[in-house]
Design an enzyme around this catalytic site. Structure first.
Site, PDB file in Angstrom:
ATOM      1  N   ARG A 248       0.824  -1.221   0.000  1.00  0.00           N
ATOM      2  CA  ARG A 248       0.000   0.000   0.000  1.00  0.00           C
ATOM      3  C   ARG A 248       0.852   1.262   0.000  1.00  0.00           C
ATOM      4  NH1 ARG A 248      -2.475  -3.499   3.684  1.00  0.00           N
ATOM      5  NH2 ARG A 248      -4.551  -4.225   3.063  1.00  0.00           N
TER       6      ARG A 248
ATOM      7  N   ARG B 144      12.127  -0.490   7.256  1.00  0.00           N
ATOM      8  CA  ARG B 144      12.776  -0.986   8.463  1.00  0.00           C
ATOM      9  C   ARG B 144      14.283  -0.815   8.309  1.00  0.00           C
ATOM     10  NH1 ARG B 144       8.611  -0.564  10.705  1.00  0.00           N
ATOM     11  NH2 ARG B 144       7.405  -2.124  11.885  1.00  0.00           N
TER      12      ARG B 144
ATOM     13  N   GLU C 294      18.110   0.882  16.415  1.00  0.00           N
ATOM     14  CA  GLU C 294      17.165   1.978  16.588  1.00  0.00           C
ATOM     15  C   GLU C 294      16.761   2.065  18.053  1.00  0.00           C
ATOM     16  OE1 GLU C 294      12.746   2.655  14.916  1.00  0.00           O
ATOM     17  OE2 GLU C 294      14.264   2.506  13.329  1.00  0.00           O
TER      18      GLU C 294
ATOM     19  N   HIS D 237      12.240   7.867  13.145  1.00  0.00           N
ATOM     20  CA  HIS D 237      11.104   6.973  12.899  1.00  0.00           C
ATOM     21  C   HIS D 237       9.772   7.713  13.100  1.00  0.00           C
ATOM     22  CE1 HIS D 237       9.990   2.440  12.918  1.00  0.00           C
ATOM     23  NE2 HIS D 237       9.058   3.145  12.316  1.00  0.00           N
TER      24      HIS D 237
END
Length: 324
Positions: A157, A237, A266, A285
């Site tokens: 998407r 990611r 992260e 993020h």
């Protein structure tokens, strides 16, 4: 029988928490930093439900510590922080929050692309450093976006939404994907091999999930295929990109620049080499961080949790086979 017991691993919007409180007995983790694994293990022993975030590791051992656990609701689209197979074996439905952040994340991916291409963060630092003394024809010249070639790796998407935005910039769009191939021509893009995408694109935007196959799918060999003027964008990611290989490619000028919303590890440590580079923009993020989207995500996570506690199928279930 008393209310079901639920642990929420971060404070959510008050309206969402009030709605949850009508269905269950809540314990909310109020610290800014997430609870560590040992804390969640201790909390989960008497729980009926867990509302987790992508920062929370939910594995088989944790589930075994919770004999009464009936539902895990993850406030995220991705769920690589959860051992879904282990949950399925234990007949625990796992919820997530798909679709809601598609357009918001696509907006941000394109914003990141434009900011890096036109060197906007560098331009701000240029002013703050007192270097702006006059207009100059070569200072901070960036890359054109209109009419350029955009390579999209992964066509779920979000990848499709980014492609739609690119059509407004009259971009040539190359897509490498294992899914939704029927949508490529519909959007006006062209299917291409990974090698072709890397060799021909002025911008490469990553939109694949993190799996064993996609772990470090962009590493030294892949970066070597890219143009020296190419820009890499990652809002998927962090582990999809080999950070050490990316640093070398940026430092040597093998590619022009990168924009990263996600990193590995992260959060990225302040001393990480990528943060020393002028041609690498790293943000924390935040691709889905609009007020409307984050509120909707919280509501969807609450809907999944309430359904699981009520014994009805989750509206957005990762492992619907638990119901068969």
């Amino acid at each position: 029988m008393g209310k079901a017991k639920v642990f929420v691993t971060r404070r959510l919007p008050e309206a969402t928490l009030n709605r949850l409180a009508a269905h269950c007995e809540l314990e909310i983790w109020d610290d800014f930093m997430p609870p560590d694994y040992a804390t969640i293990t201790e909390k989960i022993r008497d729980l009926d439900g867990l509302l987790s975030l992508l920062t929370d590791r939910v594995d088989a051992e944790l589930m075994d510590a919770a004999p009464n656990l009936r539902v895990i609701s993850n406030l995220a689209v991705g769920y690589d922080n959860i051992d879904v197979d282990a949950a399925t074996e234990r007949r625990i439905p796992v919820g997530h929050t798909p679709d809601v952040l598609t357009e918001t994340t696509a907006d941000f991916a394109f914003a990141l692309l434009m900011a890096v291409a036109r060197r906007i963060p560098e331009a701000e630092r240029y002013i703050l450093a007192g270097k702006w003394r006059t207009w100059h024809p070569t200072v901070l010249s960036g890359q054109d976006i209109f009419g350029a070639t955009l390579g999209i790796i992964g066509f779920g998407r979000i990848g499709q939404a980014v492609a739609r935005r690119a059509t407004g910039f009259n971009m040539t769009i190359l897509v490498n994907t294992e899914e939704n191939r029927d949508k490529i021509a519909e959007i006006g893009a062209v299917e291409a091999s990974l090698e072709q995408v890397l060799r021909e694109s002025d911008f490469v935007s990553l939109h694949v999930p993190l799996t064993e196959v996609t772990q470090h799918m962009i590493s030294e060999a892949e970066l070597a295929l890219m143009k020296s003027t190419a820009i890499l964008i990652n809002t998927a990611r962090g582990s999809i990109v080999d950070g050490a290989a990316l640093y070398k490619a940026l430092d040597r000028g093998d590619i022009l620049a990168a924009g990263l919303d996600v990193t590995d590890p992260e959060p990225i440590p302040r001393e990480h080499p990528l943060l020393t580079l002028e041609n690498c923009l790293v943000v924390p993020h935040i691709a889905s961080a609009s007020v409307a989207t984050r509120t909707k995500m919280a509501d969807m996570a609450a809907d999944n949790l309430i359904a699981g506690l009520s014994g009805v199928p989750l509206p957005n279930c990762v492992n619907p086979e638990v119901y068969t």
